[in-house]
Design a protein around this motif. Structure first.
Motif, PDB file in Angstrom:
ATOM      1  N   ALA A   1      43.047  54.791  56.000  1.00 30.29           N
ATOM      2  CA  ALA A   1      43.787  54.606  54.745  1.00 30.29           C
ATOM      3  C   ALA A   1      44.603  53.316  54.757  1.00 30.29           C
ATOM      4  CB  ALA A   1      44.701  55.808  54.507  1.00 30.29           C
ATOM      5  N   SER A   2      45.338  53.072  55.835  1.00 30.97           N
ATOM      6  CA  SER A   2      46.185  51.884  55.889  1.00 30.97           C
ATOM      7  C   SER A   2      45.357  50.608  55.965  1.00 30.97           C
ATOM      8  CB  SER A   2      47.142  51.964  57.086  1.00 30.97           C
ATOM      9  OG  SER A   2      46.438  52.027  58.305  1.00 30.97           O
ATOM     10  N   SER A   3      44.221  50.648  56.659  1.00 30.52           N
ATOM     11  CA  SER A   3      43.376  49.452  56.790  1.00 30.52           C
ATOM     12  C   SER A   3      42.782  49.049  55.450  1.00 30.52           C
ATOM     13  CB  SER A   3      42.266  49.697  57.812  1.00 30.52           C
ATOM     14  OG  SER A   3      42.803  49.898  59.103  1.00 30.52           O
ATOM     15  N   HIS A   4      42.245  50.021  54.711  1.00 31.26           N
ATOM     16  CA  HIS A   4      41.636  49.682  53.425  1.00 31.26           C
ATOM     17  C   HIS A   4      42.691  49.360  52.370  1.00 31.26           C
ATOM     18  CE1 HIS A   4      37.355  50.286  54.252  1.00 31.26           C
ATOM     19  NE2 HIS A   4      37.739  51.241  55.088  1.00 31.26           N
ATOM     20  N   LEU A   5      43.857  49.994  52.454  1.00 33.96           N
ATOM     21  CA  LEU A   5      44.957  49.610  51.573  1.00 33.96           C
ATOM     22  C   LEU A   5      45.392  48.182  51.866  1.00 33.96           C
ATOM     23  CD1 LEU A   5      47.154  50.379  49.474  1.00 33.96           C
ATOM     24  CD2 LEU A   5      48.542  51.202  51.389  1.00 33.96           C
ATOM     25  N   ALA A   6      45.487  47.848  53.149  1.00 31.95           N
ATOM     26  CA  ALA A   6      45.858  46.482  53.529  1.00 31.95           C
ATOM     27  C   ALA A   6      44.780  45.488  53.117  1.00 31.95           C
ATOM     28  CB  ALA A   6      46.079  46.411  55.038  1.00 31.95           C
ATOM     29  N   ALA A   7      43.513  45.879  53.229  1.00 31.85           N
ATOM     30  CA  ALA A   7      42.424  44.981  52.832  1.00 31.85           C
ATOM     31  C   ALA A   7      42.527  44.635  51.349  1.00 31.85           C
ATOM     32  CB  ALA A   7      41.080  45.635  53.136  1.00 31.85           C
ATOM     33  N   GLU A   8      42.784  45.633  50.534  1.00 34.48           N
ATOM     34  CA  GLU A   8      42.923  45.382  49.103  1.00 34.48           C
ATOM     35  C   GLU A   8      44.149  44.520  48.819  1.00 34.48           C
ATOM     36  OE1 GLU A   8      41.157  45.657  45.425  1.00 34.48           O
ATOM     37  OE2 GLU A   8      40.422  46.461  47.328  1.00 34.48           O
ATOM     38  N   THR A   9      45.219  44.758  49.578  1.00 38.31           N
ATOM     39  CA  THR A   9      46.441  43.962  49.407  1.00 38.31           C
ATOM     40  C   THR A   9      46.199  42.510  49.782  1.00 38.31           C
ATOM     41  OG1 THR A   9      47.771  45.920  49.927  1.00 38.31           O
ATOM     42  CG2 THR A   9      48.874  43.787  50.041  1.00 38.31           C
ATOM     43  N   VAL A  10      45.521  42.283  50.907  1.00 40.37           N
ATOM     44  CA  VAL A  10      45.194  40.918  51.326  1.00 40.37           C
ATOM     45  C   VAL A  10      44.325  40.235  50.277  1.00 40.37           C
ATOM     46  CG1 VAL A  10      43.927  39.546  53.022  1.00 40.37           C
ATOM     47  CG2 VAL A  10      45.433  41.381  53.793  1.00 40.37           C
ATOM     48  N   LEU A  11      43.352  40.959  49.774  1.00 43.09           N
ATOM     49  CA  LEU A  11      42.432  40.397  48.781  1.00 43.09           C
ATOM     50  C   LEU A  11      43.174  39.970  47.516  1.00 43.09           C
ATOM     51  CD1 LEU A  11      39.454  39.828  48.033  1.00 43.09           C
ATOM     52  CD2 LEU A  11      39.356  42.162  47.126  1.00 43.09           C
ATOM     53  N   LEU A  12      44.074  40.820  47.038  1.00 42.27           N
ATOM     54  CA  LEU A  12      44.766  40.546  45.776  1.00 42.27           C
ATOM     55  C   LEU A  12      45.870  39.504  45.907  1.00 42.27           C
ATOM     56  CD1 LEU A  12      44.998  44.187  44.332  1.00 42.27           C
ATOM     57  CD2 LEU A  12      43.392  42.369  43.702  1.00 42.27           C
ATOM     58  N   THR A  13      46.497  39.435  47.076  1.00 47.38           N
ATOM     59  CA  THR A  13      47.599  38.485  47.249  1.00 47.38           C
ATOM     60  C   THR A  13      47.129  37.100  47.683  1.00 47.38           C
ATOM     61  OG1 THR A  13      47.953  39.246  49.529  1.00 47.38           O
ATOM     62  CG2 THR A  13      49.303  40.271  47.804  1.00 47.38           C
ATOM     63  N   THR A  14      45.888  36.995  48.156  1.00 48.01           N
ATOM     64  CA  THR A  14      45.408  35.726  48.694  1.00 48.01           C
ATOM     65  C   THR A  14      44.431  35.020  47.767  1.00 48.01           C
ATOM     66  OG1 THR A  14      45.595  36.745  50.889  1.00 48.01           O
ATOM     67  CG2 THR A  14      44.482  34.630  50.774  1.00 48.01           C
ATOM     68  N   THR A  15      43.710  35.771  46.970  1.00 45.49           N
ATOM     69  CA  THR A  15      42.689  35.163  46.124  1.00 45.49           C
ATOM     70  C   THR A  15      43.015  35.358  44.642  1.00 45.49           C
ATOM     71  OG1 THR A  15      41.361  37.198  46.065  1.00 45.49           O
ATOM     72  CG2 THR A  15      40.916  35.629  47.847  1.00 45.49           C
ATOM     73  N   ARG A  16      42.347  34.565  43.820  1.00 46.22           N
ATOM     74  CA  ARG A  16      42.448  34.705  42.375  1.00 46.22           C
ATOM     75  C   ARG A  16      41.221  35.432  41.844  1.00 46.22           C
ATOM     76  NH1 ARG A  16      43.993  28.303  41.549  1.00 46.22           N
ATOM     77  NH2 ARG A  16      46.082  28.402  42.506  1.00 46.22           N
ATOM     78  N   ARG A  17      41.281  35.812  40.565  1.00 47.55           N
ATOM     79  CA  ARG A  17      40.161  36.545  39.985  1.00 47.55           C
ATOM     80  C   ARG A  17      38.863  35.734  40.048  1.00 47.55           C
ATOM     81  NH1 ARG A  17      40.912  39.388  34.251  1.00 47.55           N
ATOM     82  NH2 ARG A  17      42.281  40.628  35.613  1.00 47.55           N
ATOM     83  N   ALA A  18      38.966  34.436  39.813  1.00 45.64           N
ATOM     84  CA  ALA A  18      37.766  33.590  39.864  1.00 45.64           C
ATOM     85  C   ALA A  18      37.151  33.579  41.259  1.00 45.64           C
ATOM     86  CB  ALA A  18      38.116  32.171  39.427  1.00 45.64           C
ATOM     87  N   ASP A  19      37.996  33.635  42.296  1.00 48.57           N
ATOM     88  CA  ASP A  19      37.491  33.658  43.669  1.00 48.57           C
ATOM     89  C   ASP A  19      36.720  34.938  43.952  1.00 48.57           C
ATOM     90  OD1 ASP A  19      38.837  31.221  44.258  1.00 48.57           O
ATOM     91  OD2 ASP A  19      40.704  32.336  44.538  1.00 48.57           O
ATOM     92  N   ARG A  20      37.148  36.040  43.330  1.00 46.31           N
ATOM     93  CA  ARG A  20      36.544  37.344  43.621  1.00 46.31           C
ATOM     94  C   ARG A  20      35.293  37.633  42.794  1.00 46.31           C
ATOM     95  NH1 ARG A  20      42.167  38.478  43.421  1.00 46.31           N
ATOM     96  NH2 ARG A  20      42.043  39.398  41.335  1.00 46.31           N
ATOM     97  N   GLU A  21      35.039  36.824  41.790  1.00 40.45           N
ATOM     98  CA  GLU A  21      33.925  37.116  40.883  1.00 40.45           C
ATOM     99  C   GLU A  21      32.581  36.609  41.395  1.00 40.45           C
ATOM    100  OE1 GLU A  21      35.148  35.511  37.167  1.00 40.45           O
ATOM    101  OE2 GLU A  21      36.322  37.281  36.595  1.00 40.45           O
ATOM    102  N   GLY A  22      32.570  35.546  42.150  1.00 43.41           N
ATOM    103  CA  GLY A  22      31.302  34.984  42.614  1.00 43.41           C
ATOM    104  C   GLY A  22      30.617  35.882  43.628  1.00 43.41           C
ATOM    105  N   PRO A  23      29.288  35.895  43.679  1.00 40.75           N
ATOM    106  CA  PRO A  23      28.557  36.704  44.659  1.00 40.75           C
ATOM    107  C   PRO A  23      28.646  36.097  46.054  1.00 40.75           C
ATOM    108  CG  PRO A  23      27.029  35.388  43.394  1.00 40.75           C
ATOM    109  CD  PRO A  23      28.378  35.160  42.771  1.00 40.75           C
ATOM    110  N   VAL A  24      28.380  36.909  47.043  1.00 41.36           N
ATOM    111  CA  VAL A  24      28.322  36.426  48.424  1.00 41.36           C
ATOM    112  C   VAL A  24      27.032  36.949  49.052  1.00 41.36           C
ATOM    113  CG1 VAL A  24      30.819  36.337  48.736  1.00 41.36           C
ATOM    114  CG2 VAL A  24      29.598  38.427  49.316  1.00 41.36           C
TER     115      VAL A  24
END
Length: 471
Positions: A220-243
């Motif tokens: 629970a804490s790892s995936h909560l932290a992962a989402e927190t890192v994702l939202l605080t470090t990147t912008r919406r445009a960064d998250r939209e592109g495929p990988v």
């Protein structure tokens, strides 16, 4: 605060406390052994905080002082080195060396991360892979070193998307630190906690019980932290592109094949690791100590016929300094409990606080302790004996309080020097990584979230798993 100022402040505090304890008229309820124990404990804690001296050297000096003054016996001091938890950690590192030698980690990374098609999938698949490593590699620094080549492969594949690389640089140490609570061997601090509980209360937490309590919190804490890192470090445009991360890109940073048929060594090692973990998890059925299971696994992993690593090479990976630190701090914990020093320290606390308030204070203090004591094991050595003693007086289950403190102490992300994994990923040559400002921004959000999650598990989840809040 500069090093000289910290040293001066720590020295002043330690000497002042020792001077107060040296006067018999002060604190008449304290016996001679308790005074000596508190003086040594104060000097050691201040030295950990304010000096650059190695933590293990300080702990050994403290243990020696307690033995020379007769507070504990030499058998107690040296006997801690033979504790089952110490042997468990030694054998776990031998098993980890066997896993690292075969290259199974690279195959697992290629299998999991290669399936990601979006940034969010990549983030959470990486998180899941890092959580799993807690079962194969003890100590957070060892897991960080094992994960670094995988991060480099991902960073090269995403070189044209700088913000994603910085996000991954933050993600790796964050998840490694928070997921350590999944297993008993996840950090040396866990073994110290188990030892303190056993010496102070007689409660023994085994590998299976720790897994039952810690794994859900780790996930629970790892995936909560992962989402927190994702939202605080990147912008919406960064998250939209495929990988799309290919196995070939991971292969360029791995010395062993990450695709294709498995070698015989890989098959043997995977089977051995699965067997050891299964035996650890089924301890209540066969009643074989986890340390004995680990020793059998280590002997097989380093055997000439079936092993994948030589015993001498495997033993070189064991952090002997950490083991000596653990043994010395276990002896300090015994002295605090047996001399009555820990009970006296917490006797002045308010006696009518509710369990929720008590646990809240414990979690808050443990979360913030990394700002003062950078060593995770040192934090547990200082906090857990006091938390256990205070819990008994407050009517709180010492097991719940000790586990909550240890879990909350896993947060140590505020500064680059707060933990070895954070330091390792903060400066990777040729790869953009995070700055102290990025860490502060993440910590401002993540600290209250992880503290609140630890408190929620202690108050609402662990009672359902057989560990009540009160006794």
């Amino acid at each position: 605060m500069t090093l000289n100022l910290r040293l001066a402040a720590a020295l002043c505090v330690a000497l002042s406390l020792c001077a107060l304890l040296a006067v018999p008229a002060n604190f008449p309820a304290l016996g001679g052994d308790a005074r000596l124990t508190l003086a040594v404990f104060a000097l050691a804690t201040c030295a950990w905080i304010g000096t650059p001296v190695d933590d293990t050297y300080i702990a050994l000096g403290a243990g020696l002082a307690l033995t020379a003054t007769g507070v504990i016996s030499s058998d107690t001091l040296f006997g801690t080195l033979g504790d089952a938890t110490v042997w468990l950690l030694i054998c776990a590192f031998v098993l980890a060396a066997a896993v690292a030698r075969t290259g199974l980690a690279g195959r697992a990374a290629a299998f999991l991360v290669g399936g990601a098609r979006t940034v969010r999938q990549l983030t959470h698949l990486t998180t899941a892979a890092l959580v799993v490593t807690a079962f194969a590699v003890p100590a957070t620094s060892g897991r960080a070193a094992l994960a670094l080549p995988v991060f480099l492969a991902l960073a090269k594949a995403l070189a044209d998307r700088r913000r994603l690389v910085v996000m991954l640089a933050l993600l790796f140490p964050t998840v490694i630190l928070l997921s350590a609570v999944a297993t008993l061997i996840g950090a040396g601090a866990h073994l110290i906690t188990v030892s303190v509980l056993w010496e102070a209360t007689g409660d023994r937490i085994g590998f299976t019980q720790w897994l039952l309590l810690g794994l859900p919190l780790a996930v629970a804490s790892s995936h909560l932290a992962a989402e927190t890192v994702l939202l605080t470090t990147t912008r919406r445009a960064d998250r939209e592109g495929p990988v799309h991360i290919t196995a070939e890109e991971i292969q360029r940073h791995s010395e062993s094949p990450v695709t294709g048929p498995w070698t015989q060594a890989e098959k043997r090692c995977a089977l051995l690791l699965a067997t050891v973990v299964a035996l650890w998890c089924s301890e209540p059925l066969h009643q074989v100590s986890p340390a004995v299971v680990a020793l059998i696994g280590a002997v097989v992993a380093s055997s000439p016929a079936l092993g994948t690593v030589g015993l001498k090479d495997a033993l070189k990976t064991v952090p002997w300094s950490l083991l000596l630190f653990m043994a010395a701090t276990m002896a300090m914990g015994v002295a605090l409990a047996d001399s009555g020093a820990a009970k006296w320290l917490v006797s002045g606390l308010p006696g009518h606080v509710g369990p929720a308030v008590f646990l809240g204070v414990v979690v808050a203090v443990s979360t913030a302790a990394h700002l003062v004591l950078q060593s995770r094991s040192a934090r547990s050595s200082v906090l857990v004996p006091l938390v256990v003693a205070a819990a008994v007086g407050a009517g709180v289950n010492p097991v719940t309080a000790a586990l909550a403190s240890t879990a909350a102490a896993g947060f140590c992300h505020t500064l680059p020097a707060s933990a070895k994994p954070v330091t390792l990923f903060s400066d990777v040559p040729g790869v953009p990584t995070y700055t102290p400002r990025d860490l502060l921004r993440l910590s401002a959000v993540l600290a209250p979230l992880t503290a609140g999650l630890a408190l929620f598990f202690a108050a609402a989840v662990w009672p359902l798993l057989g560990v009540p809040v009160t006794r």
